[in-house]
Design a protein around this motif. Structure first.
Motif, PDB file in Angstrom:
ATOM      1  N   GLY A  67       0.806  -1.210   0.000  1.00  0.00           N
ATOM      2  CA  GLY A  67       0.000   0.000   0.000  1.00  0.00           C
ATOM      3  C   GLY A  67       0.840   1.261   0.000  1.00  0.00           C
ATOM      4  N   ARG A  68       1.922   1.267   0.778  1.00  0.00           N
ATOM      5  CA  ARG A  68       2.776   2.453   0.839  1.00  0.00           C
ATOM      6  C   ARG A  68       3.536   2.651  -0.465  1.00  0.00           C
ATOM      7  N   VAL A  69       3.977   1.557  -1.087  1.00  0.00           N
ATOM      8  CA  VAL A  69       4.655   1.682  -2.379  1.00  0.00           C
ATOM      9  C   VAL A  69       3.699   2.240  -3.421  1.00  0.00           C
ATOM     10  N   SER A  70       2.446   1.761  -3.394  1.00  0.00           N
ATOM     11  CA  SER A  70       1.470   2.244  -4.373  1.00  0.00           C
ATOM     12  C   SER A  70       1.089   3.692  -4.123  1.00  0.00           C
ATOM     13  N   ASP A  71       1.280   4.180  -2.907  1.00  0.00           N
ATOM     14  CA  ASP A  71       1.047   5.597  -2.618  1.00  0.00           C
ATOM     15  C   ASP A  71       2.090   6.480  -3.287  1.00  0.00           C
ATOM     16  N   LYS A  72       3.301   5.954  -3.428  1.00  0.00           N
ATOM     17  CA  LYS A  72       4.429   6.797  -3.827  1.00  0.00           C
ATOM     18  C   LYS A  72       4.724   6.776  -5.320  1.00  0.00           C
ATOM     19  N   ARG A  73       4.463   5.629  -5.994  1.00  0.00           N
ATOM     20  CA  ARG A  73       4.908   5.544  -7.388  1.00  0.00           C
ATOM     21  C   ARG A  73       4.003   4.649  -8.218  1.00  0.00           C
ATOM     22  N   ASP A  74       4.045   4.900  -9.529  1.00  0.00           N
ATOM     23  CA  ASP A  74       3.380   4.036 -10.497  1.00  0.00           C
ATOM     24  C   ASP A  74       4.304   2.877 -10.866  1.00  0.00           C
ATOM     25  N   ILE A  75       3.711   1.754 -11.235  1.00  0.00           N
ATOM     26  CA  ILE A  75       4.449   0.641 -11.818  1.00  0.00           C
ATOM     27  C   ILE A  75       3.711   0.228 -13.082  1.00  0.00           C
ATOM     28  N   LEU A  76       4.397   0.317 -14.212  1.00  0.00           N
ATOM     29  CA  LEU A  76       3.791   0.049 -15.520  1.00  0.00           C
ATOM     30  C   LEU A  76       2.602   0.980 -15.783  1.00  0.00           C
ATOM     31  N   GLY A  77       2.679   2.171 -15.190  1.00  0.00           N
ATOM     32  CA  GLY A  77       1.643   3.157 -15.431  1.00  0.00           C
ATOM     33  C   GLY A  77       0.472   3.107 -14.474  1.00  0.00           C
ATOM     34  N   PHE A  78       0.469   2.170 -13.533  1.00  0.00           N
ATOM     35  CA  PHE A  78      -0.643   2.032 -12.586  1.00  0.00           C
ATOM     36  C   PHE A  78      -0.130   2.130 -11.152  1.00  0.00           C
ATOM     37  N   ARG A  79      -0.943   2.726 -10.306  1.00  0.00           N
ATOM     38  CA  ARG A  79      -0.596   2.798  -8.889  1.00  0.00           C
ATOM     39  C   ARG A  79      -1.139   1.593  -8.140  1.00  0.00           C
ATOM     40  N   ARG A  80      -2.446   1.360  -8.241  1.00  0.00           N
ATOM     41  CA  ARG A  80      -3.103   0.297  -7.460  1.00  0.00           C
ATOM     42  C   ARG A  80      -3.256  -1.003  -8.250  1.00  0.00           C
ATOM     43  N   LEU A  81      -3.651  -0.886  -9.517  1.00  0.00           N
ATOM     44  CA  LEU A  81      -4.007  -2.080 -10.280  1.00  0.00           C
ATOM     45  C   LEU A  81      -2.840  -3.038 -10.470  1.00  0.00           C
ATOM     46  N   PHE A  82      -1.619  -2.529 -10.544  1.00  0.00           N
ATOM     47  CA  PHE A  82      -0.482  -3.432 -10.688  1.00  0.00           C
ATOM     48  C   PHE A  82      -0.454  -4.434  -9.538  1.00  0.00           C
ATOM     49  N   TRP A  83      -0.586  -3.922  -8.325  1.00  0.00           N
ATOM     50  CA  TRP A  83      -0.521  -4.788  -7.144  1.00  0.00           C
ATOM     51  C   TRP A  83      -1.759  -5.678  -7.033  1.00  0.00           C
ATOM     52  N   VAL A  84      -2.923  -5.129  -7.346  1.00  0.00           N
ATOM     53  CA  VAL A  84      -4.156  -5.911  -7.238  1.00  0.00           C
ATOM     54  C   VAL A  84      -4.142  -7.068  -8.232  1.00  0.00           C
ATOM     55  N   TRP A  85      -3.845  -6.770  -9.492  1.00  0.00           N
ATOM     56  CA  TRP A  85      -3.877  -7.830 -10.504  1.00  0.00           C
ATOM     57  C   TRP A  85      -2.727  -8.821 -10.332  1.00  0.00           C
ATOM     58  N   LEU A  86      -1.552  -8.353  -9.895  1.00  0.00           N
ATOM     59  CA  LEU A  86      -0.448  -9.277  -9.625  1.00  0.00           C
ATOM     60  C   LEU A  86      -0.835 -10.245  -8.505  1.00  0.00           C
ATOM     61  N   GLY A  87      -1.384  -9.694  -7.429  1.00  0.00           N
ATOM     62  CA  GLY A  87      -1.764 -10.546  -6.305  1.00  0.00           C
ATOM     63  C   GLY A  87      -2.846 -11.537  -6.669  1.00  0.00           C
ATOM     64  N   ARG A  88      -3.860 -11.089  -7.406  1.00  0.00           N
ATOM     65  CA  ARG A  88      -4.964 -11.993  -7.752  1.00  0.00           C
ATOM     66  C   ARG A  88      -4.532 -13.018  -8.806  1.00  0.00           C
ATOM     67  N   LEU A  89      -3.589 -12.662  -9.689  1.00  0.00           N
ATOM     68  CA  LEU A  89      -3.067 -13.647 -10.637  1.00  0.00           C
ATOM     69  C   LEU A  89      -2.353 -14.765  -9.891  1.00  0.00           C
ATOM     70  N   LEU A  90      -1.573 -14.413  -8.881  1.00  0.00           N
ATOM     71  CA  LEU A  90      -0.910 -15.425  -8.059  1.00  0.00           C
ATOM     72  C   LEU A  90      -1.939 -16.324  -7.358  1.00  0.00           C
ATOM     73  N   MET A  91      -3.045 -15.743  -6.911  1.00  0.00           N
ATOM     74  CA  MET A  91      -4.079 -16.527  -6.239  1.00  0.00           C
ATOM     75  C   MET A  91      -4.768 -17.489  -7.203  1.00  0.00           C
TER      76      MET A  91
END
Length: 369
Positions: A67-91
């Motif tokens: 959550g703190r990383v997503s507050d500070k920077r984008d990854i691949l152009g997304f702040r929240r969705l990168f982490w959400v979709w990465l986590g759910r893909l792993l699930m």
């Protein structure tokens, strides 16, 4: 008008809430069904199975980091969705792996290989890690998308869909895993049916999670960022702020203890019914449908009470829910000791009633805080 200014419409809110529909269903599959099959049907000791199931709670602090990383920077152009979709893909991937390994285990429980156990452990680790990094960032996305006045409604709808996921998951999975006596293994289901269940479930989870958040965060969009003048804080500073506030500190203790005891039934209830009363997996799978349905009814009733007058406060609703939950666990205990199978269904309905009142009351207290 910017996306932030428009906020989160009811239609978009319902679409996003499908995310937690899948979350409720996946909890039924792992905390309820898989846990029960490993302990009651395959005869694995409860301790290692419970430790694997509870990994998600031990890894929960990773959600703060994500959550703190997503507050500070984008990854691949997304702040929240990168982490959400990465986590759910792993699930999703771990659901497929867990289904394959468990079905192979069920074919010959006495000859489980190291590879099968390795797949099971790896699947649960990936599942727990994915759950940790996607849960908190999903809530942060809702915070970003909704205006201040919309956040209570947004969280309430999402939480209701979570309860709905328990109900739908309990019914659907009991249908997908019908009772089938097998002479060679003594199981009440076919390993092939178990594998099919996990494959179908993984496909459903992927579809719900992907569709629910598709287009809900714009790539390289600055309109979801914090105000430029807002100064960043450290994790230690955030924790110190919570600890210095006496009401917040007590609420933290209350929230931790009440959540622990309210959901302690997750890894226990279905194995309990299988071991104590000999209920088949196709029967215990429906437990979540009983208490999930009652939770939805109780939540709606609690919301109606809140609108009736000042007597029905969030604090009073929380207290009522806790009392009902205490009575519920006493009923389950008496039923187990005296071997009263008829106490199960009333206990499940009481469980849902207590959770419904507790959910709305505690959620309201969180918003107040």
């Amino acid at each position: 008008m910017s996306e932030k200014e428009k906020g989160l419409s009811v239609l978009s809110n319902l679409k996003i809430a499908l995310f937690h529909l899948g979350s409720g269903m996946v909890d039924v599959l792992t905390l309820g069904m898989w846990n029960r099959i490993m302990i009651s049907d395959l005869g694995i000791a409860a301790t290692p199975v419970s430790l694997l199931v509870s990994l998600r709670y031990f890894l929960a602090p990773l959600g703060i980091w994500a959550g703190r990383v997503s507050d500070k920077r984008d990854i691949l152009g997304f702040r929240r969705l990168f982490w959400v979709w990465l986590g759910r893909l792993l699930m999703v991937l771990s659901t497929f792996g867990l289904g394959y390994a468990t079905s192979e285990f069920a074919r010959n429980p006495a000859d489980a290989s190291v590879m099968i156990w390795s797949i099971i452990v790896a699947s649960m680790v990936l599942f727990s890690f994915g759950n940790a990094i996607s849960g908190s960032t999903f809530l942060a996305l809702i915070y970003d998308r909704a205006t201040e006045k919309q956040r209570g409604r947004a969280v309430g709808i999402v939480w209701t869909f979570l309860l709905l996921g328990f109900t739908i998951g309990g019914i659907l999975f009991s249908i997908l895993l019908p009772k089938q006596e097998t002479v060679d293994t003594g199981l009440t289901f076919l390993p092939s049916d178990l594998l099919r269940l996990f494959l179908i479930a993984g496909g459903i989870f992927f579809s719900l999670w992907f569709f629910s958040l598709l287009g809900e965060e714009k790539r390289h969009s600055d309109n979801l960022r914090r105000d430029a003048g807002e100064s960043p804080t450290s994790l230690r500073g955030d924790l110190a702020l919570v600890w210095r506030s006496l009401p917040m500190r007590f609420f933290l203790f209350y929230l931790t203890l009440s959540m622990f005891f309210a959901f302690s039934q997750d890894p226990v209830l279905e194995p309990f019914a299988g071991d104590v009363f000999g209920m088949a997996a196709s029967v215990t799978n429906r437990f979540a449908a009983y208490w999930g349905s009652m939770s939805i009814f109780a939540s709606l009733f609690a919301l109606w009470l809140l609108r009736k007058g000042e007597r029905f406060t969030h604090q009073r609703l929380s207290q009522t829910g806790i009392v009902i939950l205490i009575v519920t666990f006493v009923l389950f205990t008496v039923g187990a000791v005296l071997q009263i199978e008829a106490s199960i269904i009333p206990g499940l309905l009481l469980l849902g009633l207590g959770l419904g009142f507790w959910n709305i009351g505690t959620l309201g207290l969180m918003m107040d805080m």
